[in-house]
Design an enzyme around this catalytic site. Structure first.
Site, PDB file in Angstrom:
ATOM      1  N   GLU A   1       0.826  -1.200   0.000  1.00 60.34           N
ATOM      2  CA  GLU A   1       0.000   0.000   0.000  1.00 60.34           C
ATOM      3  C   GLU A   1       0.866   1.259   0.000  1.00 60.34           C
ATOM      4  OE1 GLU A   1      -3.035  -2.898   1.675  1.00 60.34           O
ATOM      5  OE2 GLU A   1      -1.145  -2.277   2.539  1.00 60.34           O
ATOM      6  N   THR A   2       0.309   2.301  -0.587  1.00 57.92           N
ATOM      7  CA  THR A   2       0.868   3.650  -0.562  1.00 57.92           C
ATOM      8  C   THR A   2      -0.258   4.593  -0.190  1.00 57.92           C
ATOM      9  OG1 THR A   2       2.485   3.127  -2.293  1.00 57.92           O
ATOM     10  CG2 THR A   2       1.958   5.459  -1.961  1.00 57.92           C
TER      11      THR A   2
END
Length: 286
Positions: free
Chosen positions: A55-56
């Site tokens: 995830e970002t």
């Protein structure tokens, strides 16, 4: 010319945070863009794909007066309304960058799933688990596929439940932590199902449960430490009496990680906490 590169770019503050671990490089990494104003969804998704992390996140000014900041959470291929380790990692990065919560000891994160409370708990941050949007029985056909994917007989799955709070997790309870650690997943058998497996450790082990989460697909993977699954599992297990109101879960052991997830049920809330540490700080051109 590519419309993304044609847009004005600028340097933006950036951090990469290791979540659910006090020891760098033993938890679950998260990329955080601390100033995402002006970025389109397409640019966010492209950058999240490029980081090659699970995830970002992208931090923005809140739209709700109660919130301290707003976050958008992307995997390499899609946006999530909520996810656990991105919540704690984003809160950690926001505070380290000088963010000042409106309320002492408590900050409020705005995300697509709503407002998420995050509290300081000593050296840890903990988020209040959001309500499950789907729970309850899992179809027998799916359980048969999961058992095959875990390499276990169907009867080894002692209990199961849908645990959807963003990602579409299915939770499976096994007899022991040793059984969880021994699983060698067959992702093909579980294709299309996100599966989290949990089993109790023996008394005196130092942790209460062992957790593993499997994400079949084109890029099948085991997640190092998973806040969203642990949040759903805590709601399921504490409310069914299968776990105490306070417990410690280990995750990532098979991957060489040392994830630790602290669970505490308090009133109507279930708090999911852990330590985080910043490993990279700087700026990115976006």
């Amino acid at each position: 010319m590519n419309p993304i590169t044609a847009q004005t770019q600028r340097l933006r503050p950036f951090a990469q945070v290791d979540v659910f671990s006090a020891e760098p490089y033993r938890g679950n990494p998260l990329a955080v863009v601390l100033d995402a104003e002006g970025l389109t969804t397409e640019r966010m998704q492209r950058f999240a794909n490029w980081t090659n992390l699970s995830e970002t996140t992208f931090l923005l000014p809140p739209t709700c007066p109660e919130a301290d900041y707003r976050v958008r959470i992307f995997t390499g291929s899609e946006e999530f309304p909520f996810a656990g380790h991105p919540t704690l990692g984003s809160a950690h990065a926001w505070l380290e960058a000088g963010g000042l919560p409106r309320h002492d000891g408590l900050l409020v994160q705005e995300c697509a799933a709503g407002l998420i409370r995050v509290k300081r708990d000593g050296a840890r941050l903990a988020f209040a688990a959001p309500p499950l949007t789907r729970s309850g029985p899992v179809a027998e056909e799916d359980l048969g596929r999961i058992a095959a994917g875990l390499g276990l007989p169907r009867e080894a799955l002692l209990d199961s439940s849908w645990l959807v709070n963003g990602p579409d997790w299915i939770g499976v309870l096994l007899e022991s932590a040793a059984q969880v650690l021994a699983v060698r997943p067959d992702y093909t058998a579980m294709k299309g199902l996100k599966v989290g497996v949990i089993g109790p450790h023996a008394p005196g082990a130092g942790v209460d449960f062992e957790v593993r989460t499997f994400i079949p697909g084109d890029a099948a993977a085991e997640d190092p430490v998973t806040g969203s699954f642990n949040a759903g599992a805590a709601q399921w297990l504490t409310r069914s009496g299968r776990a105490a109101d306070s417990y410690l879960a280990a995750q990532g052991t098979v991957l060489g990680r040392a994830g630790r997830v602290h669970i505490e049920a308090s009133g109507d809330d279930i708090w999911v906490g852990g330590q985080s540490v910043s490993c990279i700080e700087g700026s990115v051109l976006l």
